[in-house]
Structure formats: structure tokens, C-alpha cells
Design an enzyme around this catalytic site. Structure first.
Site, PDB file in Angstrom:
ATOM      1  N   HIS A  15       0.828  -1.213   0.000  1.00  0.00           N
ATOM      2  CA  HIS A  15       0.000   0.000   0.000  1.00  0.00           C
ATOM      3  C   HIS A  15       0.860   1.259   0.000  1.00  0.00           C
ATOM      4  CE1 HIS A  15      -2.217  -3.254   2.088  1.00  0.00           C
ATOM      5  NE2 HIS A  15      -3.148  -2.901   1.237  1.00  0.00           N
TER       6      HIS A  15
HETATM    7 FE1  FES Z   1       0.418  -2.302   3.519  1.00  0.00          FE
HETATM    8 FE2  FES Z   1       3.039  -2.429   3.961  1.00  0.00          FE
HETATM    9  S1  FES Z   1       1.934  -0.788   3.156  1.00  0.00           S
HETATM   10  S2  FES Z   1       1.574  -3.963   4.342  1.00  0.00           S
END
Ligand code: FES
Length: 160
Positions: free
Chosen positions: A125
Site C-alpha cells: 500500500h
Molecule cells: Fe500495507 Fe506495507 S503498506 S503492508
């Protein structure tokens, strides 16, 4: 109930760091999780030291080797003043993915402010960690955790 020998063997692990050249990193497994061992370059260390504490998303060191709640200075992210060695869990504090510290992605993970040196990027993410493993952007709430470890010699560490 006492743990059996197999459990005890996994509780700690010794790593010879003598062959990890400056600028290189290795990932080992400890208690089923990846641990990053990075031999930081001087620019990487300098970049981490330049960061103002007020710019940190998570101001706590998250280092099992310092006092609970100590600030996330670069000094508090390492052990024994050996600032060239950054040793931390390779587990993103968002949902547990393994952040990528490879060169291509490190460039991609350049954090805002004047820092031109990347750290780790979690493609899951988009969380970005700086060269001290501190969360700088994205949804992860905490710095990458530094496990308990100690130096058995200049070239050997014991994790756990
Ligand atoms: Fe979602 Fe690392 S940004 S697990």
C-alpha cells in the site's frame, strides 16, 4: 513447562556479518519472520541523522534494546553505537508485508525533504521507510521494529 531444545534453538540465532559489504543487505529468518541486516553507507547514515524529529510519523524508537518510549533518533535505532549496522524486522507495520530495500525500489522510495537516499518501500500500500527504517509516508503506523540483539564480536551478532 520447559521449552524443548528445538524451540530453544529458534529463540536466538547467530549471524556472521563479516561478508556483508557496505551498501549491501541480507535477509535472514528468525522465529519465522524476515530480519533485515543492512550495512549502511555513510550517505545513508547521514540522511537518517538529518531528519528532524518533528518530521517523523512515529517518534518512538521501537528498538527492543533501548528504553520503552525512547525517541526514534538514528542513534536509538542501532545498538552499541555501531551506526553502520541497521538490524530490524522485515515486517511492514501496516499489514505485515515484507518491504523491499533493493536498489531500484530504494530510489523509488526517496522520501520527501532533501533526502536523496531511499530506504524501504512496501509495494502493498505504498508505505515508505527511511534509511533508519522509520515510517515516513503511507499507511504504516510504526517504524520497523528492531529486535533484541547483541554483538558477540565485531563480526558476529546474536538475535534474540
Ligand atoms: Fe500495507 Fe506495507 S503498506 S503492508
Amino acid at each position: 513447562m520447559n521449552p524443548d531444545q528445538a524451540v530453544l534453538a529458534m529463540a536466538t540465532t547467530e549471524v556472521d556479518i563479516s561478508s556483508i559489504a557496505e551498501g549491501q543487505a541480507v535477509t535472514i529468518k528468525w522465529r519465522g519472520n524476515p530480519v533485515f541486516i543492512r550495512h549502511r553507507t555513510k550517505p545513508e547514515i547521514d540522511a537518517a541523522k538529518e531528519v528532524a524529529m518533528g518530521d517523523l510519523k512515529d517518534p518512538i524508537a521501537r528498538n527492543a534494546n533501548v528504553k520503552d518510549g525512547d525517541p526514534a533518533t538514528d542513534e536509538n535505532r542501532v545498538v552499541g553505537g555501531k551506526e553502520q549496522w541497521l538490524i530490524m524486522m522485515g515486517v511492514c507495520t501496516h499489514l505485515g508485508c515484507v518491504p523491499d530495500g533493493s536498489n531500484a525500489l530504494r530510489e523509488f522510495a526517496v522520501v520527501e525533504n532533501s533526502t536523496k537516499t531511499g530506504g524501504w518501500f512496501c509495494p502493498c500500500h505504498g508505505s515508505q521507510y527511511d534509511t533508519a527504517g522509520r515510517i515516513r509516508k503511507g499507511p504504516a503506523p510504526e517504524n520497523l521494529a528492531v529486535p533484541a540483539y547483541k554483538y558477540l564480536s565485531d563480526t558476529k551478532i546474536q538475535i534474540g
